[in-house]
Design an enzyme around this catalytic site. Structure first.
Site, PDB file in Angstrom:
ATOM      1  N   GLY A  26       0.845  -1.200   0.000  1.00 19.18           N
ATOM      2  CA  GLY A  26       0.000   0.000   0.000  1.00 19.18           C
ATOM      3  C   GLY A  26       0.873   1.239   0.000  1.00 19.18           C
TER       4      GLY A  26
ATOM      5  N   ARG B 203       4.071   5.770   2.077  1.00 21.17           N
ATOM      6  CA  ARG B 203       4.568   7.125   2.343  1.00 21.17           C
ATOM      7  C   ARG B 203       4.065   8.114   1.291  1.00 21.17           C
ATOM      8  NH1 ARG B 203      10.824   6.883   0.426  1.00 21.17           N
ATOM      9  NH2 ARG B 203      10.606   5.215  -1.080  1.00 21.17           N
TER      10      ARG B 203
ATOM     11  N   ARG C 236       4.020  14.128  -6.831  1.00 17.57           N
ATOM     12  CA  ARG C 236       3.859  13.366  -8.075  1.00 17.57           C
ATOM     13  C   ARG C 236       2.477  13.656  -8.662  1.00 17.57           C
ATOM     14  NH1 ARG C 236       5.987   7.298  -7.142  1.00 17.57           N
ATOM     15  NH2 ARG C 236       4.072   7.003  -5.928  1.00 17.57           N
TER      16      ARG C 236
ATOM     17  N   ASP D 170       3.667  -4.275  -7.962  1.00 12.08           N
ATOM     18  CA  ASP D 170       3.116  -3.076  -7.321  1.00 12.08           C
ATOM     19  C   ASP D 170       3.748  -1.802  -7.878  1.00 12.08           C
ATOM     20  OD1 ASP D 170       5.226  -4.489  -5.678  1.00 12.08           O
ATOM     21  OD2 ASP D 170       5.341  -2.525  -4.756  1.00 12.08           O
TER      22      ASP D 170
ATOM     23  N   ASP E  94       9.261   4.795   7.820  1.00  7.65           N
ATOM     24  CA  ASP E  94       8.968   6.029   8.541  1.00  7.65           C
ATOM     25  C   ASP E  94       8.041   6.965   7.767  1.00  7.65           C
ATOM     26  OD1 ASP E  94      10.639   6.834   6.541  1.00  7.65           O
ATOM     27  OD2 ASP E  94      12.262   7.533   7.839  1.00  7.65           O
ATOM     28  N   GLY E  95       7.662   6.553   6.555  1.00 13.26           N
ATOM     29  CA  GLY E  95       6.746   7.389   5.770  1.00 13.26           C
ATOM     30  C   GLY E  95       7.422   8.575   5.100  1.00 13.26           C
TER      31      GLY E  95
HETATM   32  P1  AMP Z   1       9.071   0.806  -3.283  1.00 13.75           P
HETATM   33  O1  AMP Z   1      10.167  -0.192  -3.282  1.00 13.75           O
HETATM   34  O2  AMP Z   1       9.507   2.236  -3.107  1.00 13.75           O
HETATM   35  O3  AMP Z   1       8.169   0.662  -4.462  1.00 13.75           O
HETATM   36  O4  AMP Z   1       8.199   0.504  -1.967  1.00 13.75           O
HETATM   37  C1  AMP Z   1       7.659  -0.761  -1.645  1.00 13.75           C
HETATM   38  C2  AMP Z   1       6.689  -0.600  -0.505  1.00 13.75           C
HETATM   39  O5  AMP Z   1       7.352  -0.094   0.653  1.00 13.75           O
HETATM   40  C3  AMP Z   1       5.549   0.369  -0.786  1.00 13.75           C
HETATM   41  O6  AMP Z   1       4.418  -0.115  -0.141  1.00 13.75           O
HETATM   42  C4  AMP Z   1       6.048   1.647  -0.161  1.00 13.75           C
HETATM   43  O7  AMP Z   1       5.008   2.523   0.174  1.00 13.75           O
HETATM   44  C5  AMP Z   1       6.766   1.136   1.073  1.00 13.75           C
HETATM   45  N1  AMP Z   1       7.824   2.047   1.533  1.00 13.75           N
HETATM   46  C6  AMP Z   1       9.031   2.289   0.967  1.00 13.75           C
HETATM   47  N2  AMP Z   1       9.732   3.166   1.701  1.00 13.75           N
HETATM   48  C7  AMP Z   1       8.971   3.511   2.762  1.00 13.75           C
HETATM   49  C8  AMP Z   1       9.140   4.387   3.878  1.00 13.75           C
HETATM   50  N3  AMP Z   1      10.262   5.089   4.076  1.00 13.75           N
HETATM   51  N4  AMP Z   1       8.125   4.469   4.754  1.00 13.75           N
HETATM   52  C9  AMP Z   1       7.001   3.758   4.597  1.00 13.75           C
HETATM   53  N5  AMP Z   1       6.783   2.931   3.572  1.00 13.75           N
HETATM   54  C10 AMP Z   1       7.745   2.795   2.663  1.00 13.75           C
HETATM   55 MG    MG Z   2       6.575   1.069  -5.172  1.00 12.89          MG
END
Ligand code: AMP
Ligand code: MG
Length: 498
Positions: free
Chosen positions: A91, A94, A176, A252, A125-126
């Site tokens: 989901g 962040r 974005r 995703d 940490d979002g």
């Molecule tokens: P990504 O690899 O950036 O596509 O992220 C994969 C998942 O991890 C997604 O659900 C992101 O929202 C979550 N995510 C990545 N970095 C963070 C972060 N610093 N804080 C919270 N969720 C994260």
């Molecule tokens: Mg992603």
């Protein structure tokens, strides 16, 4: 009086889907926000006036400090396959979508990436760091400049608030913008949880807004899938033709609109290498440059599987079998669709004017092998190929090659082929320059802009944004951005943390 941004923002249409699809929440404010950069082109598209960058309220809104009272921000839920393995629920961990702006006959969602934790943050940490926000901002706008479908980026704002990654870095938010951020993973989410009503609602929503032509079809869901597959094939062909490696092609991170989505450890190839891996945690090379088309196919297979329940009239085995038989030829068509698209793009890059005769394809294939074997800078080679046509010695690029015999052999068959097709050298040069970019977001350029920005000078970020919006044009003031990477760039390792 509301500022332009406030008055343009409306509730996102996605909210009509209801509670199973998202969580409504407020961003977590970052203190002492300041602007890093904006995309004037996108601001203009959205109908924001030129005063946007001096608008203090806009700065607060885009950093999550102030939310217009009429807005209902949300984080969407999705699931997905990561590195080929089912990862379950993910989901927007962040990213918080503020609302939408309707402009130029389209609606554009505005999403704040790095705006604080959500129920989907898991251990995160979002937040997002300035470094990765600059990379996403610049690459989104660079891809758009190259004519490649992508989510866009309106602005980066930052805060002195610190976040911990490999080291301590400043937090930032990138705004974005896209007609929709819906991912394959959203369909997988409802399918895997047996929530078929929601799966149907989501699909109907996407079809009505983005694929209305599917409604005319006898089997709208099947045709919708075919349209997504076509857009995806076209997208990955564009990536391959320009030398772009995404790095984390999990389901995703796949846009249902065929947009480039979620910029992480991506990279444009400098030295061409088919087996290039830009994500150093990808030890098996699942998402290597050459594997990308195959990964798209695999991800589309996951999407097809997710859509099966609503494509099928009832849950009998016979009906299911029948649907699978209907999906198979669509899935099988992917390879040809991709190849055709890629071949035409490459043919244009070589000045063959879209000719895809057997001989032209052979020359393209030979060139790919030659560039790979000699580790030739991909962008530099193609941009200079048109100059080479004017060079009677045909030697302009020769000293970049170790295999000079191979170079001479290829060059002579290339020049012959231009003659056979009947290409006029004088006419073809401007055409080649319209498809072979002079400027791309090279890793070292992104790194230099990041380093300067971290020290408080955002000029290079803004200059690169400006330059990369017109990558095919000669821009003498930005000549330094078109040079080959310096020696130190060979040792650059892009951190996956963001
Ligand atoms: P990504 O690899 O950036 O596509 O992220 C994969 C998942 O991890 C997604 O659900 C992101 O929202 C979550 N995510 C990545 N970095 C963070 C972060 N610093 N804080 C919270 N969720 C994260
Ligand atoms: Mg992603």
């Amino acid at each position: 009086m509301p500022t332009p941004l406030e008055s343009l923002l409306q509730h996102s249409a996605f909210l009509s889907l209801g509670k199973d699809f998202y969580t409504s929440l407020q961003p977590t404010p970052l203190p002492h926000a300041s602007w890093v950069a904006i995309s004037p082109e996108l601001a203009n598209t959205l109908g924001l006036n030129s005063a946007f960058k001096t608008d203090e309220v806009a700065l607060k809104i885009l950093t999550g400090i102030e939310v217009p009272s009429s807005m209902k921000p949300y984080a969407a839920v999705y699931s997905g396959h990561q590195f080929g393995v089912w990862a379950g629920q993910l989901g927007d961990g962040r990213a918080i979508t503020l609302g939408q702006i309707n402009a130029q006959d389209q609606s554009w969602e505005l999403q704040l990436k790095g705006a604080g934790p959500t129920p989907y943050s898991r251990m995160g940490d979002g937040r997002a760091v300035l470094r990765s926000s600059i990379r996403e901002f610049l690459c989104s706008e660079a891809m758009h400049g190259l004519g490649i479908p992508t989510t866009r980026a309106l602005a980066i704002t930052q805060s002195p608030a610190q976040v911990i990654r490999e080291s301590i870095e400043n937090a930032a938010v990138v705004t974005r913008v896209a007609p929709s951020f819906i991912r394959f993973g959203q369909f997988e989410h409802f399918a895997s949880n047996g929530m078929h009503d929601q799966l149907k609602e989501l699909t109907d929503f996407v079809i009505a807004r983005f694929y209305p032509e599917a409604l005319q079809h006898e089997k709208p869901y099947l045709y919708f899938f075919e349209l997504v597959l076509k857009r995806s094939a076209k997208l990955v062909a564009q990536w391959q033709s320009v030398g772009f490696c995404h790095g984390v092609l999990n389901t995703d991170n796949m846009s249902i609109l065929g947009l480039t989505l979620d910029y992480g450890p991506f990279g444009f190839l400098d030295k061409f290498a088919l087996n290039h891996i830009c994500n150093h945690t990808d030890s098996q090379g699942r998402y290597s440059f050459a594997n990308q088309p195959q990964v798209f196919y695999w991800n589309l297979l996951c999407l097809a599987q997710a859509l099966l329940p609503i494509m099928t009239s009832d849950d009998s085995d016979e009906a299911m079998e029948q649907t699978i038989e209907q999906i198979k030829p669509i899935l099988t068509s992917f390879t040809n669709l991709y190849l055709k698209e890629y071949q035409v793009l490459m043919s244009r890059k070589l000045g063959f004017d879209g000719d895809t005769s057997e001989q032209s394809l052979h020359i393209i294939q030979e060139l790919i092998q030659l560039l790979d074997k000699n580790a030739i800078d991909y962008t530099y080679f193609f941009r200079n190929l048109s100059r080479l046509i004017q060079d009677p010695q045909r030697s302009l690029l020769k000293d970049h090659f170790i295999d000079t015999v191979g170079y001479d052999r290829w060059m002579s068959s290339y020049i012959d082929q231009l003659r056979i097709i009947g290409i006029d050298p004088d006419l073809v040069i401007p055409k080649m320059n319209q498809v072979n970019p002079k400027y791309i977001l090279r890793q070292h350029l992104a790194q230099m802009a990041i380093t300067q920005s971290q020290l408080g000078d955002h000029t290079m970020v803004q200059n690169l944004q400006q330059c990369l919006s017109h990558p095919f044009e000669e821009q003498p003031e930005f000549e330094e951005y078109a040079t080959l990477p310096p020696e130190w760039a060979n040792h650059l390792e892009v951190s996956c943390s963001s």
